[in-house]
Design a protein around this motif. Structure first.
Motif, mmCIF file in Angstrom:
data_model
loop_
_atom_site.group_PDB
_atom_site.id
_atom_site.type_symbol
_atom_site.label_atom_id
_atom_site.label_comp_id
_atom_site.label_asym_id
_atom_site.label_seq_id
_atom_site.Cartn_x
_atom_site.Cartn_y
_atom_site.Cartn_z
ATOM 1 N N SER A 181 -3.738 -31.139 18.988
ATOM 2 C CA SER A 181 -4.849 -32.016 18.610
ATOM 3 C C SER A 181 -6.159 -31.279 18.370
ATOM 4 C CB SER A 181 -5.053 -33.080 19.695
ATOM 5 O OG SER A 181 -5.252 -32.477 20.962
ATOM 6 N N SER A 182 -6.288 -30.018 18.810
ATOM 7 C CA SER A 182 -7.522 -29.260 18.601
ATOM 8 C C SER A 182 -7.406 -28.257 17.458
ATOM 9 C CB SER A 182 -7.907 -28.520 19.886
ATOM 10 O OG SER A 182 -8.139 -29.413 20.946
ATOM 11 N N CYS A 232 -1.855 -33.813 14.530
ATOM 12 C CA CYS A 232 -2.862 -32.741 14.581
ATOM 13 C C CYS A 232 -4.185 -33.352 14.104
ATOM 14 C CB CYS A 232 -2.442 -31.558 13.704
ATOM 15 S SG CYS A 232 -1.042 -30.621 14.343
ATOM 16 N N TYR A 233 -4.826 -34.067 14.987
ATOM 17 C CA TYR A 233 -5.991 -34.883 14.632
ATOM 18 C C TYR A 233 -7.141 -34.083 14.036
ATOM 19 C CZ TYR A 233 -3.639 -38.129 17.828
ATOM 20 O OH TYR A 233 -2.717 -38.912 18.459
ATOM 21 N N SER A 234 -7.298 -32.824 14.453
ATOM 22 C CA SER A 234 -8.467 -32.035 14.050
ATOM 23 C C SER A 234 -8.222 -31.178 12.820
ATOM 24 C CB SER A 234 -8.914 -31.139 15.214
ATOM 25 O OG SER A 234 -9.216 -31.893 16.362
ATOM 26 N N LEU A 235 -7.008 -31.185 12.304
ATOM 27 C CA LEU A 235 -6.668 -30.334 11.166
ATOM 28 C C LEU A 235 -7.398 -30.822 9.916
ATOM 29 C CD1 LEU A 235 -4.847 -27.923 10.382
ATOM 30 C CD2 LEU A 235 -3.106 -29.598 9.708
ATOM 31 N N GLY A 262 -0.803 -38.864 11.101
ATOM 32 C CA GLY A 262 -1.925 -38.924 12.029
ATOM 33 C C GLY A 262 -2.933 -37.802 11.895
ATOM 34 N N CYS A 263 -2.835 -37.003 10.837
ATOM 35 C CA CYS A 263 -3.824 -35.933 10.634
ATOM 36 C C CYS A 263 -5.084 -36.568 10.043
ATOM 37 C CB CYS A 263 -3.268 -34.848 9.715
ATOM 38 S SG CYS A 263 -1.913 -33.905 10.432
ATOM 39 N N SER A 264 -5.832 -37.239 10.882
ATOM 40 C CA SER A 264 -6.944 -38.077 10.432
ATOM 41 C C SER A 264 -8.147 -37.287 9.929
ATOM 42 C CB SER A 264 -7.384 -39.013 11.566
ATOM 43 O OG SER A 264 -7.693 -38.278 12.740
ATOM 44 N N SER A 265 -8.205 -35.987 10.206
ATOM 45 C CA SER A 265 -9.324 -35.167 9.727
ATOM 46 C C SER A 265 -9.002 -34.425 8.440
ATOM 47 C CB SER A 265 -9.734 -34.152 10.806
ATOM 48 O OG SER A 265 -10.202 -34.792 11.963
ATOM 49 N N TYR A 302 1.044 -40.669 6.575
ATOM 50 C CA TYR A 302 0.607 -41.911 7.206
ATOM 51 C C TYR A 302 -0.459 -41.603 8.263
ATOM 52 C CZ TYR A 302 1.088 -46.697 8.945
ATOM 53 O OH TYR A 302 0.860 -47.997 9.288
ATOM 54 N N GLY A 303 -1.588 -42.279 8.180
ATOM 55 C CA GLY A 303 -2.664 -42.053 9.140
ATOM 56 C C GLY A 303 -3.632 -40.969 8.745
#
Length: 367
Positions: free
Chosen positions: A155-156, A177-180, A199-202, A221-222
């Protein structure tokens, strides 16, 4: 042109069977002694074939289970071609042997750390799974495969450079990997796996190489920040939508070699532009349903069928209906922005403008 001894050796290295080597020497007199010139075995050997290569000093092991291994005093080094884990590589290296394919596993990472050794060619299943403290990582240039769940839950992780030799990126490789923010896809990759960037929202942009022909289920997706993508050469998209239904990705060019556009593939409410290539023969069910920002669209003459609810709830102001279209799905223009104009076209059945009710209990009533 005549082949010399050296050229003959190079050519025969690609033989598959000992019979090919024997036939070469039997058939052409000047090639006799070819096998004696080899100082390594170009093919797996058994007791019978071993005697034809008397001068082998380096022994190549191609298959972990099927190859017969010889240690007859003349061999001083082994070259291992099958996949080995990193501790095995270290052991073989200490013995003076060579490993060609090395995998770095989750156990290896826990023992040796997050720095991937330069000798590694494959990053294993769940290798960096849930490494929440990982912000960046250097992948060695020899790496050619990223297996399933490889970086899931990192996630970082903000950025990653994938080496050009990588040809495989597994399912859910970068899942959550939210921060990618950015990533490069190497030119050899042909498929993006299931939920690969889920979920790679960034993630704001991504390059899809021309070699990619398949995008897996829920791949993006996401990805709520993704505003730029090209899928020009893709010709297979999973039946489930690859994009989250959020108002972010506003323009997309449909791959030129797709034949059917399925709404579940590309559903995005706020897409405002579609370029449909002439390869398309059908616009599937719910294809542009709820594309509220889609104000105009050009349907090529190759299209012969519009699926159910195809343009339902669109904000279309203009649309062409080619004479090639012979099949109109129910409710395909229900509450469409240019309904009144379309009603003037007598070729369009009246049920295209009505709400579709399902009689079957297998499907829910569509509002």
């Amino acid at each position: 042109m005549k082949l010399g001894h050296y050229a003959t050796m190079i050519t025969s290295m690609y033989f598959d069977d000992i019979k090919d080597f024997i036939n070469l020497e039997i058939g052409v007199k000047r090639f006799q002694g070819n096998m004696e010139r080899f100082h390594f075995n170009p093919i797996p050997l058994d007791e019978y074939s071993r005697r034809f290569f008397p001068n082998i000093e380096t022994f190549h092991i191609y298959d972990e289970y099927d190859d017969e291994i010889f240690d007859d005093g003349k061999i001083f080094k082994y070259v291992i071609w099958f996949l080995v884990e990193y501790p095995t590589y270290l052991k073989e290296k200490e013995a003076g042997n060579i490993c060609k394919n090395i995998i770095y596993t989750e156990d290896d990472r826990e023992k040796y750390g997050n720095t991937i050794p330069s000798e590694v060619s494959i990053i294993g299943h769940q290798c960096f799974y849930n490494c929440e403290e990982l912000t960046t990582i250097n992948i060695p240039t020899r790496v050619n495969k990223l297996w399933d769940f490889c970086f899931e839950g990192c996630s970082s992780l903000t950025s990653i450079t994938i080496p050009p030799l990588v040809s495989f990126i597994g399912d859910e490789c970068f899942n959550l990997c939210y921060s990618l923010k950015s990533i490069n896809i190497p030119p050899l990759v042909t498929e993006l796996g299931i939920r690969c960037f889920y979920g790679c929202s960034s993630l704001t942009s991504i390059n899809i190489p021309l070699a990619v022909i398949e995008i897996g289920k829920d791949c993006f997706y996401g990805c709520s920040s993704l505003t730029n993508m090209s899928i020009d050469k893709v010709h297979f998209i999973s039946e489930n939508k690859i994009f989250m239904n959020e108002p972010v990705l506003i323009s997309i060019e449909i791959p030129y070699n797709l034949q059917i556009i399925n709404g579940k593939n590309i559903e995005k409410k706020n897409i405002n532009e579609f370029i449909i290539p002439s390869s398309i023969t059908m616009l599937g069910n719910s294809c542009f349903k709820e594309c509220y920002s889609l104000s105009s669209i050009n349907i090529p003459t190759t299209v012969s069928e519009l699926g159910r609810k195809c343009f339902k709830w669109c904000s279309l102001k203009s649309i062409n209906i080619p004479t090639t279209i012979t099949t109109f799905g129910s409710s395909c223009f229900y509450r469409c922005g240019c309904t009144e104009e379309l009603k003037k076209n007598e070729r369009i059945p009246r049920d295209c403008f009505k709400k579709l009710h399902y009689r079957s209990t297998d499907e829910t009533t569509d509002e």
